[in-house]
Design a protein around this motif. Structure first.
Motif, short mmCIF file in Angstrom:
data_model
loop_
_atom_site.label_atom_id
_atom_site.label_comp_id
_atom_site.label_asym_id
_atom_site.label_seq_id
_atom_site.Cartn_x
_atom_site.Cartn_y
_atom_site.Cartn_z
N HIS A 203 0.84 -1.20 0.00
CA HIS A 203 0.00 0.00 0.00
C HIS A 203 0.87 1.25 0.00
O HIS A 203 0.58 2.22 -0.68
CB HIS A 203 -0.93 -0.01 1.22
CG HIS A 203 -1.84 1.17 1.33
ND1 HIS A 203 -1.42 2.40 1.81
CD2 HIS A 203 -3.15 1.33 1.02
CE1 HIS A 203 -2.43 3.24 1.80
NE2 HIS A 203 -3.49 2.63 1.32
N ASP A 205 1.32 3.45 2.36
CA ASP A 205 0.92 4.50 3.31
C ASP A 205 -0.17 3.95 4.22
O ASP A 205 -1.19 4.60 4.46
CB ASP A 205 0.43 5.72 2.54
CG ASP A 205 0.51 7.02 3.35
OD1 ASP A 205 1.25 7.05 4.34
OD2 ASP A 205 -0.18 7.99 2.97
N HIS A 207 -2.02 3.30 7.18
CA HIS A 207 -2.32 3.70 8.56
C HIS A 207 -3.75 4.21 8.63
O HIS A 207 -4.45 4.27 7.61
CB HIS A 207 -1.32 4.74 9.08
CG HIS A 207 -1.18 5.95 8.22
ND1 HIS A 207 -2.07 6.99 8.25
CD2 HIS A 207 -0.26 6.29 7.29
CE1 HIS A 207 -1.70 7.93 7.40
NE2 HIS A 207 -0.60 7.52 6.79
N ASN A 210 -5.89 6.46 6.17
CA ASN A 210 -6.26 6.00 4.83
C ASN A 210 -7.23 4.83 4.89
O ASN A 210 -7.16 3.91 4.06
CB ASN A 210 -5.01 5.62 4.04
CG ASN A 210 -4.21 6.85 3.65
OD1 ASN A 210 -4.77 7.92 3.39
ND2 ASN A 210 -2.90 6.71 3.62
N ASP A 222 -6.94 5.21 -0.86
CA ASP A 222 -5.74 5.98 -1.18
C ASP A 222 -4.51 5.10 -1.34
O ASP A 222 -3.62 5.05 -0.49
CB ASP A 222 -5.48 7.05 -0.12
CG ASP A 222 -4.47 8.09 -0.62
OD1 ASP A 222 -3.95 7.92 -1.74
OD2 ASP A 222 -4.20 9.06 0.12
N CYS A 225 0.42 5.75 -3.09
CA CYS A 225 1.83 5.40 -2.83
C CYS A 225 2.10 3.91 -3.00
O CYS A 225 3.19 3.45 -2.68
CB CYS A 225 2.22 5.84 -1.42
SG CYS A 225 2.32 7.63 -1.20
N ASP A 234 5.75 -1.59 4.60
CA ASP A 234 4.32 -1.43 4.80
C ASP A 234 3.94 -1.57 6.27
O ASP A 234 3.13 -0.82 6.80
CB ASP A 234 3.57 -2.48 3.97
CG ASP A 234 2.64 -1.87 2.93
OD1 ASP A 234 2.69 -0.64 2.74
OD2 ASP A 234 1.89 -2.61 2.30
N VAL A 237 5.30 1.43 8.41
CA VAL A 237 4.53 2.68 8.31
C VAL A 237 3.43 2.70 9.36
O VAL A 237 3.17 3.74 9.99
CB VAL A 237 3.96 2.85 6.90
CG1 VAL A 237 2.93 3.97 6.86
CG2 VAL A 237 5.07 3.14 5.90
N ASN A 241 3.22 5.35 12.49
CA ASN A 241 2.04 6.16 12.79
C ASN A 241 1.65 6.04 14.25
O ASN A 241 1.34 7.04 14.93
CB ASN A 241 0.88 5.73 11.90
CG ASN A 241 -0.38 6.52 12.17
OD1 ASN A 241 -0.39 7.76 12.10
ND2 ASN A 241 -1.46 5.83 12.47
N ARG A 282 10.94 5.85 6.69
CA ARG A 282 9.68 6.56 6.52
C ARG A 282 9.84 8.04 6.86
O ARG A 282 9.31 8.91 6.16
CB ARG A 282 8.61 5.93 7.41
CG ARG A 282 7.29 6.71 7.47
CD ARG A 282 6.59 6.73 6.14
NE ARG A 282 5.28 7.38 6.25
CZ ARG A 282 4.36 7.36 5.30
NH1 ARG A 282 4.60 6.72 4.17
NH2 ARG A 282 3.20 7.97 5.46
N LEU A 286 9.24 10.94 4.09
CA LEU A 286 8.20 11.94 4.31
C LEU A 286 8.76 13.35 4.26
O LEU A 286 8.17 14.24 3.63
CB LEU A 286 7.50 11.70 5.64
CG LEU A 286 6.35 12.66 5.97
CD1 LEU A 286 5.27 12.61 4.90
CD2 LEU A 286 5.76 12.34 7.34
#
Length: 326
Positions: A203, A205, A207, A210, A222, A225, A234, A237, A241, A282, A286
């Motif tokens: 994916h 992103d 978390h 999304n 979404d 990414c 994955d 991430v 978060n 990450r 970012l």
């Protein structure tokens, strides 16, 4: 500091509404602009349903790259994974071409995910971990003839953002700080090179921002990414978060997430040991993305204090590798 100029124009709601005649969704009652981010998002309302229309910024994703994303979503839909997926147009395609002042942009209509963003607490974290494990398993056999344009690898996550970060670190904090970040990246790449890591559809992103929860059920959206890359990234991430935004619940939520993921699929020791490295990756990715797209995030945050905080986070990640949560 000079004002940041927008890199893409905002397509009017009336123009987006006009594009809906290419879909067999009935009369469109309403088109509302929701948010500007890396892409622009609109909510479409018909008599029977809601939809999301995304307009990709010029130069962000090309046609083939967007088609790769659509292929992945169709793959998941066919396997009954709870996901927001593209609506096929009347002509059988999924991507519309939009000529904007800055150049060609693309638009895709997605199904709407009802509900609201899930809060991060152990029960929800477990559901999120279970869902990621299922997604990884269901896409083990995913293939696409379309070129994504990037992979979630060292080049995309580390080298590319570092080229944007280094000049600022040097300007605000000096050569010693610049060298510290460069060494952190070298260390990550060295450690990753010694591990046999699982690679597959990600994916990118994953978390709680999304996904929506509705009557206890999660649905993911979404996939902008998404790409082929390290599956451990994955997972990291989601941990990033939790660590960044829910520190008081980190241990309980991370344990719930990881336990639920492991109920769905195995995680090798190499992949597990790489997770802290990918949390740092990450952070680096970012920051690089924010610098690259300053018309979205602005530039007021670019100062000595924020960059010092970034350095401290990188140092903290390194120190915590000896005290990992499992």
């Amino acid at each position: 500091m000079t004002a940041v100029q927008p890199k893409h124009t905002l397509i009017t709601e009336a123009s987006i509404k006009g594009l809906m005649h290419t879909y067999d969704i009935g009369h469109v009652d309403e088109c509302i602009f929701l948010t500007r981010g890396l892409n622009d998002t609109y909510r479409i309302k018909t008599a029977n349903d809601y939809y999301i229309y995304r307009v990709y910024r010029h130069g962000w994703r090309d046609y083939s790259s967007i088609q790769f994303e659509a292929d992945g979503l169709q793959h998941l839909k066919q396997r009954r994974f709870p996901v927001s997926y593209p609506i096929i147009k009347s002509d059988g395609t999924m991507i519309s071409t939009i000529e904007a002042p800055e150049g060609t942009r693309y638009g895709v209509l997605f199904t709407y995910s009802p509900g609201e963003r899930p809060t991060i607490q152990p029960n929800h974290a477990g559901k999120i971990g279970e869902l990621l494990g299922k997604m990884h398993s269901l896409t083990d056999d995913f293939r696409s003839s379309n070129y994504r344009g990037f992979k979630l690898d060292e080049s995309h996550l580390l080298d590319e953002p570092l080229s944007r970060i280094n000049p600022l670190i040097k300007a605000y904090l000096g050569e010693e700080a610049e060298e510290e970040i460069a060494n952190a990246v070298k260390n990550i790449k060295k450690e990753l090179s010694n591990k046999k890591l699982e690679v597959g559809f990600c994916h990118g992103d994953f978390h709680n921002h999304n996904m929506h929860i509705n009557q206890g059920n999660l649905e993911v959206f979404d996939f902008d990414c998404s790409a082929i890359g390290y599956r451990a990234y994955d997972i990291a991430v989601a941990w990033w978060n939790i660590r960044s935004n829910y520190q008081s619940e980190e241990k309980a939520c991370w344990n719930a997430f990881l336990s639920a993921y492991l109920e769905e699929r195995n995680l090798s020791d190499d992949d597990f040991q790489s997770l802290p490295l990918f949390i740092t990756a990450r952070r680096i990715w970012l920051l690089g993305a924010m610098l690259e797209n300053d018309d979205v995030w602005g530039s007021n945050w670019i100062n000595k204090s924020s960059l010092e905080l970034f350095i401290l986070q990188i140092q903290s990640d390194r120190n915590r590798e000896e005290n990992r949560i499992r």
